[in-house]
Design a protein around this motif. Structure first.
Motif, mmCIF file in Angstrom:
data_model
loop_
_atom_site.group_PDB
_atom_site.id
_atom_site.type_symbol
_atom_site.label_atom_id
_atom_site.label_comp_id
_atom_site.label_asym_id
_atom_site.label_seq_id
_atom_site.Cartn_x
_atom_site.Cartn_y
_atom_site.Cartn_z
ATOM 1 N N SER A 42 3.952 -9.749 5.076
ATOM 2 C CA SER A 42 4.935 -8.727 5.415
ATOM 3 C C SER A 42 4.388 -7.353 5.032
ATOM 4 O O SER A 42 3.941 -7.162 3.898
ATOM 5 N N PHE A 43 4.437 -6.427 5.968
ATOM 6 C CA PHE A 43 3.982 -5.074 5.655
ATOM 7 C C PHE A 43 4.834 -4.490 4.533
ATOM 8 O O PHE A 43 4.304 -3.963 3.555
ATOM 9 N N LYS A 44 6.139 -4.603 4.653
ATOM 10 C CA LYS A 44 7.044 -3.997 3.670
ATOM 11 C C LYS A 44 6.992 -4.691 2.313
ATOM 12 O O LYS A 44 7.015 -4.035 1.279
ATOM 13 N N LYS A 45 6.916 -6.021 2.300
ATOM 14 C CA LYS A 45 6.984 -6.755 1.034
ATOM 15 C C LYS A 45 5.623 -6.960 0.368
ATOM 16 O O LYS A 45 5.538 -7.041 -0.851
ATOM 17 N N ASP A 46 4.557 -7.065 1.178
ATOM 18 C CA ASP A 46 3.238 -7.371 0.625
ATOM 19 C C ASP A 46 2.287 -6.175 0.606
ATOM 20 O O ASP A 46 1.611 -5.935 -0.390
ATOM 21 N N ILE A 47 2.218 -5.445 1.706
ATOM 22 C CA ILE A 47 1.232 -4.357 1.827
ATOM 23 C C ILE A 47 1.720 -3.070 1.174
ATOM 24 O O ILE A 47 0.998 -2.451 0.380
ATOM 25 N N VAL A 48 2.948 -2.651 1.458
ATOM 26 C CA VAL A 48 3.460 -1.384 0.913
ATOM 27 C C VAL A 48 3.393 -1.333 -0.610
ATOM 28 O O VAL A 48 2.953 -0.321 -1.168
ATOM 29 N N PRO A 49 3.793 -2.375 -1.342
ATOM 30 C CA PRO A 49 3.682 -2.288 -2.807
ATOM 31 C C PRO A 49 2.234 -2.070 -3.284
ATOM 32 O O PRO A 49 2.005 -1.356 -4.258
ATOM 33 N N LEU A 50 1.277 -2.661 -2.583
ATOM 34 C CA LEU A 50 -0.127 -2.449 -2.955
ATOM 35 C C LEU A 50 -0.572 -1.027 -2.636
ATOM 36 O O LEU A 50 -1.309 -0.415 -3.407
ATOM 37 N N LEU A 51 -0.121 -0.494 -1.503
ATOM 38 C CA LEU A 51 -0.452 0.887 -1.154
ATOM 39 C C LEU A 51 0.167 1.846 -2.165
ATOM 40 O O LEU A 51 -0.470 2.813 -2.588
ATOM 41 N N THR A 52 1.400 1.573 -2.546
ATOM 42 C CA THR A 52 2.093 2.426 -3.516
ATOM 43 C C THR A 52 1.370 2.428 -4.862
ATOM 44 O O THR A 52 1.200 3.474 -5.486
ATOM 45 N N ALA A 53 0.923 1.266 -5.293
ATOM 46 C CA ALA A 53 0.268 1.149 -6.603
ATOM 47 C C ALA A 53 -1.163 1.661 -6.617
ATOM 48 O O ALA A 53 -1.652 2.111 -7.655
ATOM 49 N N ASN A 54 -1.848 1.622 -5.467
ATOM 50 C CA ASN A 54 -3.278 1.916 -5.458
ATOM 51 C C ASN A 54 -3.705 3.108 -4.606
ATOM 52 O O ASN A 54 -4.801 3.628 -4.796
ATOM 53 N N CYS A 55 -2.865 3.530 -3.676
ATOM 54 C CA CYS A 55 -3.307 4.528 -2.702
ATOM 55 C C CYS A 55 -2.399 5.760 -2.628
ATOM 56 O O CYS A 55 -2.887 6.885 -2.545
ATOM 57 N N ALA A 56 -1.101 5.557 -2.605
ATOM 58 C CA ALA A 56 -0.140 6.653 -2.460
ATOM 59 C C ALA A 56 0.116 7.289 -3.822
ATOM 60 O O ALA A 56 1.213 7.222 -4.371
ATOM 61 N N LEU A 57 -0.928 7.886 -4.360
ATOM 62 C CA LEU A 57 -0.890 8.463 -5.699
ATOM 63 C C LEU A 57 -1.137 9.962 -5.625
ATOM 64 O O LEU A 57 -1.718 10.460 -4.657
ATOM 65 N N SER A 58 -0.752 10.684 -6.643
ATOM 66 C CA SER A 58 -0.947 12.120 -6.693
ATOM 67 C C SER A 58 -2.394 12.496 -6.387
ATOM 68 O O SER A 58 -3.322 11.972 -6.997
ATOM 69 N N GLY A 59 -2.585 13.354 -5.413
ATOM 70 C CA GLY A 59 -3.911 13.815 -5.035
ATOM 71 C C GLY A 59 -4.628 12.901 -4.061
ATOM 72 O O GLY A 59 -5.709 13.218 -3.592
#
Length: 133
Positions: A42-59
């Motif tokens: 699931s994009f929302k349940k599996d991918i988004v949390p990983l993007l939030t933790a590793n990619c969508a960060l300040s800077g």
């Protein structure tokens, strides 16, 4: 050129080389010995949390910084609109190739390689049609 000029040029070259070498990951992940993911991703349940933790960060991959914007609300549209996935040849998707280090700089930048098995999850998601599910 004077002796001081040569020293200055040498110092600048050393600085540039050291800065550039600090912007590259030392390890490239290979996926040949990882188990394939056979469950629905699931994009929302599996991918988004990983993007939030590793990619969508300040800077990093947030609004008005390094594209694509991978914040939860806009990540799917950003990935699709920039053609970062190729469902006909998932392993050649830019999104996936950045994670594995096939394209440099490897992502997530400055983080451990393949955190939370993000490589295989992204590959499975693309293989399953890269849906906004």
């Amino acid at each position: 050129m004077s002796k001081n000029g040569i020293k200055t040029v040498f110092a600048m070259m050393t600085l540039v080389v050291s800065l550039l070498s600090g912007c590259v990951k030392d390890v490239t992940v290979t996926i040949t010995n990882n188990k394939a993911i056979k469950t629905k991703v699931s994009f929302k349940k599996d991918i988004v949390p990983l993007l939030t933790a590793n990619c969508a960060l300040s800077g990093c991959h947030i609004a008005n910084h390094q594209p694509p914007d991978l914040e939860a609300a806009v990540a799917f549209n950003a990935i699709k609109s920039l053609n970062l996935v190729d469902i006909s040849t998932p392993g050649n998707s830019i999104f996936y190739e950045r994670l594995t280090g096939k394209l440099v700089p490897a992502m997530p930048f400055g983080k451990p390689t393949n955190p939370s098995n993000i490589n295989n999850l992204v590959l499975a998601w693309i293989q399953q049609g890269a849906l906004n599910n």
